[in-house]
Design an enzyme around this catalytic site. Structure first.
Site, PDB file in Angstrom:
ATOM      1  N   HIS A  43     -15.861 -12.333  40.883  1.00 25.74           N
ATOM      2  CA  HIS A  43     -16.406 -13.569  41.909  1.00 25.74           C
ATOM      3  C   HIS A  43     -17.367 -12.894  42.864  1.00 25.74           C
ATOM      4  O   HIS A  43     -17.008 -12.973  44.109  1.00 25.74           O
ATOM      5  CB  HIS A  43     -15.314 -14.187  42.312  1.00 25.74           C
ATOM      6  CG  HIS A  43     -15.733 -15.803  42.948  1.00 25.74           C
ATOM      7  ND1 HIS A  43     -14.804 -16.797  42.844  1.00 25.74           N
ATOM      8  CD2 HIS A  43     -16.799 -15.929  43.569  1.00 25.74           C
ATOM      9  CE1 HIS A  43     -15.265 -17.797  43.266  1.00 25.74           C
ATOM     10  NE2 HIS A  43     -16.518 -17.201  43.957  1.00 25.74           N
ATOM     11  N   ARG A  54     -17.471 -22.123  38.647  1.00 27.42           N
ATOM     12  CA  ARG A  54     -16.181 -22.093  38.911  1.00 27.42           C
ATOM     13  C   ARG A  54     -15.613 -21.879  37.705  1.00 27.42           C
ATOM     14  O   ARG A  54     -16.223 -22.407  36.367  1.00 27.42           O
ATOM     15  CB  ARG A  54     -15.695 -23.295  39.634  1.00 27.42           C
ATOM     16  CG  ARG A  54     -15.920 -23.453  41.009  1.00 27.42           C
ATOM     17  CD  ARG A  54     -14.899 -22.462  41.914  1.00 27.42           C
ATOM     18  NE  ARG A  54     -15.274 -22.594  43.227  1.00 27.42           N
ATOM     19  CZ  ARG A  54     -16.005 -21.999  43.932  1.00 27.42           C
ATOM     20  NH1 ARG A  54     -16.761 -21.146  43.429  1.00 27.42           N
ATOM     21  NH2 ARG A  54     -16.308 -22.027  45.432  1.00 27.42           N
TER      22      ARG A  54
HETATM   23  P1  NDP Z   1     -25.376 -28.180  45.416  1.00 28.57           P
HETATM   24  O1  NDP Z   1     -24.348 -29.366  45.832  1.00 28.57           O
HETATM   25  O2  NDP Z   1     -26.588 -27.932  46.319  1.00 28.57           O
HETATM   26  O3  NDP Z   1     -25.945 -28.356  43.877  1.00 28.57           O
HETATM   27  C1  NDP Z   1     -25.242 -29.015  42.941  1.00 28.57           C
HETATM   28  C2  NDP Z   1     -25.967 -29.399  41.834  1.00 28.57           C
HETATM   29  O4  NDP Z   1     -25.162 -29.555  40.808  1.00 28.57           O
HETATM   30  C3  NDP Z   1     -26.900 -30.584  42.204  1.00 28.57           C
HETATM   31  O5  NDP Z   1     -28.150 -30.497  41.446  1.00 28.57           O
HETATM   32  C4  NDP Z   1     -26.016 -31.967  41.494  1.00 28.57           C
HETATM   33  O6  NDP Z   1     -26.632 -32.985  40.998  1.00 28.57           O
HETATM   34  C5  NDP Z   1     -25.491 -31.212  40.346  1.00 28.57           C
HETATM   35  N1  NDP Z   1     -24.235 -31.885  39.700  1.00 28.57           N
HETATM   36  C6  NDP Z   1     -23.226 -32.231  40.435  1.00 28.57           C
HETATM   37  N2  NDP Z   1     -22.298 -32.785  39.665  1.00 28.57           N
HETATM   38  C7  NDP Z   1     -23.053 -33.204  38.451  1.00 28.57           C
HETATM   39  C8  NDP Z   1     -22.870 -33.688  37.467  1.00 28.57           C
HETATM   40  N3  NDP Z   1     -21.740 -34.734  37.109  1.00 28.57           N
HETATM   41  N4  NDP Z   1     -23.901 -33.900  36.351  1.00 28.57           N
HETATM   42  C9  NDP Z   1     -24.722 -33.548  36.418  1.00 28.57           C
HETATM   43  N5  NDP Z   1     -25.096 -32.759  37.680  1.00 28.57           N
HETATM   44  C10 NDP Z   1     -24.282 -32.612  38.647  1.00 28.57           C
HETATM   45  O7  NDP Z   1     -24.354 -26.964  45.281  1.00 28.57           O
HETATM   46  P2  NDP Z   1     -24.703 -25.497  45.276  1.00 28.57           P
HETATM   47  O8  NDP Z   1     -25.993 -24.993  44.597  1.00 28.57           O
HETATM   48  O9  NDP Z   1     -24.749 -25.098  46.683  1.00 28.57           O
HETATM   49  O10 NDP Z   1     -23.688 -24.594  44.852  1.00 28.57           O
HETATM   50  C11 NDP Z   1     -22.981 -24.995  43.237  1.00 28.57           C
HETATM   51  C12 NDP Z   1     -21.867 -24.271  42.918  1.00 28.57           C
HETATM   52  O11 NDP Z   1     -22.077 -22.822  42.889  1.00 28.57           O
HETATM   53  C13 NDP Z   1     -20.613 -24.468  44.185  1.00 28.57           C
HETATM   54  O12 NDP Z   1     -20.091 -25.827  44.130  1.00 28.57           O
HETATM   55  C14 NDP Z   1     -19.761 -23.285  43.914  1.00 28.57           C
HETATM   56  O13 NDP Z   1     -18.732 -23.815  43.165  1.00 28.57           O
HETATM   57  C15 NDP Z   1     -20.518 -22.332  43.187  1.00 28.57           C
HETATM   58  N6  NDP Z   1     -20.835 -21.068  43.872  1.00 28.57           N
HETATM   59  C16 NDP Z   1     -20.328 -19.911  43.374  1.00 28.57           C
HETATM   60  C17 NDP Z   1     -20.544 -18.813  44.010  1.00 28.57           C
HETATM   61  C18 NDP Z   1     -19.959 -17.212  43.435  1.00 28.57           C
HETATM   62  O14 NDP Z   1     -19.845 -16.254  43.995  1.00 28.57           O
HETATM   63  N7  NDP Z   1     -19.603 -17.366  42.221  1.00 28.57           N
HETATM   64  C19 NDP Z   1     -21.054 -18.655  45.708  1.00 28.57           C
HETATM   65  C20 NDP Z   1     -21.438 -19.947  45.947  1.00 28.57           C
HETATM   66  C21 NDP Z   1     -21.218 -21.086  45.169  1.00 28.57           C
HETATM   67  P3  NDP Z   1     -27.740 -33.967  42.230  1.00 28.57           P
HETATM   68  O15 NDP Z   1     -28.645 -33.083  42.501  1.00 28.57           O
HETATM   69  O16 NDP Z   1     -28.239 -34.964  41.380  1.00 28.57           O
HETATM   70  O17 NDP Z   1     -26.676 -34.148  43.306  1.00 28.57           O
HETATM   71  C1  OXD Z   2     -18.386 -20.083  47.387  1.00 29.78           C
HETATM   72  C2  OXD Z   2     -17.808 -18.998  46.633  1.00 29.78           C
HETATM   73  O1  OXD Z   2     -18.277 -21.336  47.015  1.00 29.78           O
HETATM   74  O2  OXD Z   2     -17.796 -18.090  47.197  1.00 29.78           O
HETATM   75  O3  OXD Z   2     -19.240 -19.967  48.384  1.00 29.78           O
HETATM   76  O4  OXD Z   2     -17.739 -19.202  45.279  1.00 29.78           O
END
Ligand code: NDP
Ligand code: OXD
Length: 306
Positions: free
Chosen positions: A269, A221
């Site tokens: 995006h 993001r």
């Molecule tokens: P997940 O919830 O599966 O993974 C999130 C990861 O971030 C986990 O490993 C989590 O740790 C870690 N995390 C969260 N908060 C913290 C913190 N404070 N400190 C350290 N580590 C942290 O999410 P996804 O992998 O499915 O997606 C990640 C992000 O990608 C989405 O939230 C979205 O914003 C973005 N996204 C962007 C897209 C695009 O087109 N650009 C498309 C899809 C998603 P833990 O494992 O310990 O919980």
């Molecule tokens: C998502 C994205 O969060 O498209 O899936 O960014």
């Protein structure tokens, strides 16, 4: 069963036929103010009014992986939020990050400039050992990206909230280990959810800890990154470049310096698109499971905000 659909992208004409086909027993309609109470809502960036008018929902399905827009609203008490759990996004994210990484590491932009100028020239190959890759977030997307990057024999570091063991990845966890993670990384990939803890994390203090010649790939993001701090570190030469797919304001405003900065690549995006048919199939499967009282993957923990 009643299902309402709403997306700020105004694409109901594309989603409603698929949802109706996947949920043949259900009455599926576009949410409009005053709509009859539904059992499930399928949404992307809904209004507060939708949530306020539908407190009886059994679940809210988010048609993306990131739930930051939803988490800023007042959610109806006790209603679970279910996000997309991969649904074809992780392989796209792996493609995007590997492309950006390899394009930078193999200096393909410089080769393209040379060949466009009719120049047959060689550069001294860079050493892979000098390009350890750090992935912020080892969730559904981050772990898939880590595995893909490791296939190309880069050293891979990963950072998560809770400790993890991922084969081929040196894992760090929590704020206490962030400095060690950053110091061990030259290419930084952000795949964190946007929460109060992760907002502005890519700032001057943290990005300065990357090895000199660092490279930033933000695919999570826009609000993870402090734009002016990135610009300052690019201009000072500490960072060599950045590939950015997400921005604080989207579409990126025409006057924003990222558009024209010579060391920044901008994409709109698009690193991992929501694939409609995969997403609808996943949502329909999860509705069937919830109706049977079975657990589903991708439930958001409101206390963590992701
Ligand atoms: P997940 O919830 O599966 O993974 C999130 C990861 O971030 C986990 O490993 C989590 O740790 C870690 N995390 C969260 N908060 C913290 C913190 N404070 N400190 C350290 N580590 C942290 O999410 P996804 O992998 O499915 O997606 C990640 C992000 O990608 C989405 O939230 C979205 O914003 C973005 N996204 C962007 C897209 C695009 O087109 N650009 C498309 C899809 C998603 P833990 O494992 O310990 O919980
Ligand atoms: C998502 C994205 O969060 O498209 O899936 O960014």
């Amino acid at each position: 069963m009643r299902v309402v659909y709403f997306s700020a992208d105004q694409d109901a004409d594309k989603w409603l036929p698929g949802l109706r086909a996947a949920l043949p027993g259900a009455e599926v309609s576009l949410w409009v103010p005053g709509a009859a109470p539904a059992d499930y809502a399928v949404v992307w960036k809904p209004s507060q009014q939708l949530l306020d008018e539908q407190p009886q929902l059994k679940a809210i399905f988010n048609t993306g992986a990131g739930v930051d827009a939803l988490m800023q609203l007042r959610l109806p008490a006790g209603v679970p939020v279910v996000r997309l759990d991969d649904a074809g996004m992780s392989v796209q994210m792996a493609e995007y990050v590997c492309h950006a990484l390899i394009r930078h590491f193999r200096e393909f932009d410089a080769y393209e400039a040379d060949t466009r100028a009719g120049k047959w020239s060689f550069r001294k190959p860079l050493s892979r050992a000098d390009f350890p890759v750090g992935i912020l977030g080892l969730g559904v997307l981050g772990e898939r990206v880590a595995r893909a990057v490791a296939q190309f024999e880069f050293a891979v570091n990963g950072w998560s909230r809770s400790p993890k063991v991922v084969p081929g990845v040196q894992c760090f966890a929590g704020m206490a280990q962030l400095p060690d993670f950053l110091a061990a990384s030259r290419v930084l990939v952000c795949l964190l959810p946007l929460t109060p803890d992760t907002r502005d994390l890519l700032n001057l203090a943290n990005l300065s800890q990357l090895s000199p010649g660092g490279y930033v790939i933000n695919v999570a993001r826009g609000a993870h990154l402090v734009d002016e701090d990135l610009l300052a570190l690019l201009d000072s030469g500490h960072l060599a470049g950045a590939t950015l797919d997400v921005f604080r304001t989207e579409p990126l405003p025409p006057e924003h310096p990222f558009w024209t900065h010579p060391k920044i690549t901008v994409t709109p995006h698009t690193s991992a698109r929501t694939l409609r048919s995969e997403s609808i199939a996943q949502i329909a499967e999860k509705i069937a499971a919830l109706e049977l009282g079975q657990p589903v993957a991708g439930k958001v923990d409101p206390s963590r905000g992701y």
